[in-house]
Design a protein around this motif. Structure first.
Motif, PDB file in Angstrom:
ATOM      1  N   SER A  78       0.835  -1.217   0.000  1.00  0.00           N
ATOM      2  CA  SER A  78       0.000   0.000   0.000  1.00  0.00           C
ATOM      3  C   SER A  78       0.863   1.257   0.000  1.00  0.00           C
ATOM      4  N   PHE A  79       1.769   1.338  -0.976  1.00  0.00           N
ATOM      5  CA  PHE A  79       2.633   2.506  -1.084  1.00  0.00           C
ATOM      6  C   PHE A  79       1.800   3.764  -1.310  1.00  0.00           C
ATOM      7  N   SER A  80       2.242   4.845  -0.710  1.00  0.00           N
ATOM      8  CA  SER A  80       1.639   6.157  -0.957  1.00  0.00           C
ATOM      9  C   SER A  80       2.054   6.613  -2.359  1.00  0.00           C
ATOM     10  N   ALA A  81       1.468   7.698  -2.818  1.00  0.00           N
ATOM     11  CA  ALA A  81       1.809   8.230  -4.140  1.00  0.00           C
ATOM     12  C   ALA A  81       3.292   8.591  -4.212  1.00  0.00           C
ATOM     13  N   ASP A  82       3.824   9.178  -3.135  1.00  0.00           N
ATOM     14  CA  ASP A  82       5.239   9.538  -3.093  1.00  0.00           C
ATOM     15  C   ASP A  82       6.117   8.282  -3.142  1.00  0.00           C
ATOM     16  N   GLN A  83       5.732   7.285  -2.385  1.00  0.00           N
ATOM     17  CA  GLN A  83       6.486   6.028  -2.385  1.00  0.00           C
ATOM     18  C   GLN A  83       6.424   5.363  -3.762  1.00  0.00           C
ATOM     19  N   GLN A  84       5.278   5.413  -4.399  1.00  0.00           N
ATOM     20  CA  GLN A  84       5.152   4.824  -5.732  1.00  0.00           C
ATOM     21  C   GLN A  84       6.054   5.522  -6.735  1.00  0.00           C
ATOM     22  N   THR A  85       6.158   6.828  -6.613  1.00  0.00           N
ATOM     23  CA  THR A  85       7.050   7.587  -7.495  1.00  0.00           C
ATOM     24  C   THR A  85       8.502   7.189  -7.255  1.00  0.00           C
ATOM     25  N   LYS A 124      29.040 -13.144 -13.874  1.00  0.00           N
ATOM     26  CA  LYS A 124      27.918 -12.317 -14.312  1.00  0.00           C
ATOM     27  C   LYS A 124      26.697 -12.548 -13.423  1.00  0.00           C
ATOM     28  N   ASN A 125      26.459 -13.796 -13.040  1.00  0.00           N
ATOM     29  CA  ASN A 125      25.343 -14.089 -12.139  1.00  0.00           C
ATOM     30  C   ASN A 125      25.580 -13.488 -10.762  1.00  0.00           C
ATOM     31  N   LYS A 126      26.832 -13.515 -10.323  1.00  0.00           N
ATOM     32  CA  LYS A 126      27.175 -12.907  -9.034  1.00  0.00           C
ATOM     33  C   LYS A 126      26.876 -11.407  -9.067  1.00  0.00           C
ATOM     34  N   LEU A 127      27.274 -10.750 -10.141  1.00  0.00           N
ATOM     35  CA  LEU A 127      27.017  -9.323 -10.288  1.00  0.00           C
ATOM     36  C   LEU A 127      25.509  -9.048 -10.340  1.00  0.00           C
ATOM     37  N   SER A 128      24.775  -9.898 -11.043  1.00  0.00           N
ATOM     38  CA  SER A 128      23.320  -9.751 -11.115  1.00  0.00           C
ATOM     39  C   SER A 128      22.691  -9.869  -9.724  1.00  0.00           C
ATOM     40  N   ASP A 129      23.127 -10.844  -8.953  1.00  0.00           N
ATOM     41  CA  ASP A 129      22.602 -11.014  -7.594  1.00  0.00           C
ATOM     42  C   ASP A 129      22.948  -9.816  -6.706  1.00  0.00           C
ATOM     43  N   GLN A 130      24.140  -9.293  -6.865  1.00  0.00           N
ATOM     44  CA  GLN A 130      24.541  -8.119  -6.082  1.00  0.00           C
ATOM     45  C   GLN A 130      23.675  -6.908  -6.436  1.00  0.00           C
ATOM     46  N   LEU A 131      23.434  -6.713  -7.734  1.00  0.00           N
ATOM     47  CA  LEU A 131      22.592  -5.594  -8.160  1.00  0.00           C
ATOM     48  C   LEU A 131      21.163  -5.747  -7.639  1.00  0.00           C
ATOM     49  N   MET A 132      20.641  -6.965  -7.672  1.00  0.00           N
ATOM     50  CA  MET A 132      19.289  -7.209  -7.160  1.00  0.00           C
ATOM     51  C   MET A 132      19.232  -6.936  -5.659  1.00  0.00           C
ATOM     52  N   PHE A 133      20.226  -7.411  -4.928  1.00  0.00           N
ATOM     53  CA  PHE A 133      20.252  -7.194  -3.479  1.00  0.00           C
ATOM     54  C   PHE A 133      20.277  -5.699  -3.159  1.00  0.00           C
ATOM     55  N   ARG A 134      21.152  -4.967  -3.864  1.00  0.00           N
ATOM     56  CA  ARG A 134      21.245  -3.532  -3.625  1.00  0.00           C
ATOM     57  C   ARG A 134      19.940  -2.817  -3.962  1.00  0.00           C
ATOM     58  N   TYR A 135      19.294  -3.253  -5.039  1.00  0.00           N
ATOM     59  CA  TYR A 135      18.009  -2.661  -5.417  1.00  0.00           C
ATOM     60  C   TYR A 135      16.985  -2.872  -4.302  1.00  0.00           C
ATOM     61  N   PHE A 136      16.863  -4.103  -3.814  1.00  0.00           N
ATOM     62  CA  PHE A 136      15.885  -4.365  -2.757  1.00  0.00           C
ATOM     63  C   PHE A 136      16.244  -3.650  -1.456  1.00  0.00           C
ATOM     64  N   ARG A 137      17.526  -3.489  -1.194  1.00  0.00           N
ATOM     65  CA  ARG A 137      17.935  -2.746   0.005  1.00  0.00           C
ATOM     66  C   ARG A 137      17.545  -1.276  -0.133  1.00  0.00           C
ATOM     67  N   GLU A 138      17.744  -0.683  -1.309  1.00  0.00           N
ATOM     68  CA  GLU A 138      17.348   0.710  -1.543  1.00  0.00           C
ATOM     69  C   GLU A 138      15.827   0.851  -1.489  1.00  0.00           C
ATOM     70  N   LEU A 139      15.130  -0.108  -2.049  1.00  0.00           N
ATOM     71  CA  LEU A 139      13.671  -0.068  -2.025  1.00  0.00           C
ATOM     72  C   LEU A 139      13.152  -0.167  -0.600  1.00  0.00           C
ATOM     73  N   ARG A 140      13.825  -0.937   0.216  1.00  0.00           N
ATOM     74  CA  ARG A 140      13.428  -1.098   1.618  1.00  0.00           C
ATOM     75  C   ARG A 140      13.474   0.240   2.365  1.00  0.00           C
ATOM     76  N   LYS A 141      14.398   1.109   1.959  1.00  0.00           N
ATOM     77  CA  LYS A 141      14.561   2.404   2.632  1.00  0.00           C
ATOM     78  C   LYS A 141      13.354   3.318   2.465  1.00  0.00           C
ATOM     79  N   ILE A 142      12.543   3.104   1.442  1.00  0.00           N
ATOM     80  CA  ILE A 142      11.384   3.979   1.253  1.00  0.00           C
ATOM     81  C   ILE A 142      10.152   3.468   2.006  1.00  0.00           C
ATOM     82  N   CYS A 143      10.246   2.301   2.638  1.00  0.00           N
ATOM     83  CA  CYS A 143       9.117   1.731   3.379  1.00  0.00           C
ATOM     84  C   CYS A 143       8.970   2.393   4.746  1.00  0.00           C
ATOM     85  N   THR A 144       7.740   2.485   5.189  1.00  0.00           N
ATOM     86  CA  THR A 144       7.464   2.961   6.545  1.00  0.00           C
ATOM     87  C   THR A 144       7.718   1.812   7.511  1.00  0.00           C
ATOM     88  N   PRO A 145       7.889   2.087   8.787  1.00  0.00           N
ATOM     89  CA  PRO A 145       8.094   1.003   9.757  1.00  0.00           C
ATOM     90  C   PRO A 145       6.966  -0.036   9.723  1.00  0.00           C
TER      91      PRO A 145
END
Length: 164
Positions: free
Chosen positions: A55-62, A113-134
């Motif tokens: 249930s992301f807010s409009a700001d979170q969705q952006t 290449k798979n290792k790099l892909s996994d690292q990029l995915m992990f970093r993406y999800f970690r950054e995405l986690r930062k926009i979540c509310t508690p």
């Protein structure tokens, strides 16, 4: 007369089978379940599964959209390299001069290449986690591992997240 009776039964049976086949085809193509998600294995377009589930807010969705666009801009070329490398590897099946050393070298490249892909995915999800509310974090921390574990992106048992 006996031949005429046999022909009637044959025509009746043929007509019945024709109707059954038409019904079956209609059930698949016309009345069948409509898939909301046509790119199997790809993230849904628009707001996305996580946005809806959390249930992301409009700001979170952006913010989510921006993160996702940047992430996919970076990772798609890597996925393409992985696909091309795998294609190249399996084209060597009939090449008798392709020895164990060449196999080892190519699979090591794939592993990197798979290792790099996994690292990029992990970093993406970690950054995405930062926009979540508690309040959203607990759900986020259970959904994302399920998505990653499945590989196709959706929690186990679901062909599409909206069918949960």
């Amino acid at each position: 007369m006996n031949n005429l009776t046999k022909n009637k039964w044959f025509l009746f049976l043929l007509g019945f089978l024709l109707l059954a086949n038409i019904t079956l085809l209609l059930s698949f193509f016309v009345f069948g379940e409509k898939s909301e998600h046509k790119n199997h294995g790809q993230p849904p377009q628009g707001s996305g599964y996580l946005s809806k589930e959390l249930s992301f807010s409009a700001d979170q969705q952006t913010q989510h959209k921006e993160l996702k666009e940047t992430h996919f801009k970076n990772i798609r070329p890597l996925w393409e390299e992985i696909r091309l490398t795998k294609d190249s590897l399996y084209k060597q099946l009939n090449n008798s001069s392709f020895d164990e050393n060449a196999l080892q070298e190519m699979t090591n490249r794939l592993a990197e290449k798979n290792k790099l892909s996994d690292q990029l995915m992990f970093r993406y999800f970690r950054e995405l986690r930062k926009i979540c509310t508690p309040e959203q974090l607990a759900k986020y921390d259970t959904i994302v591992p399920q998505m990653v574990k499945r590989g196709g992106g959706w929690p186990k048992g679901n062909s599409h997240p909206s069918k949960k």
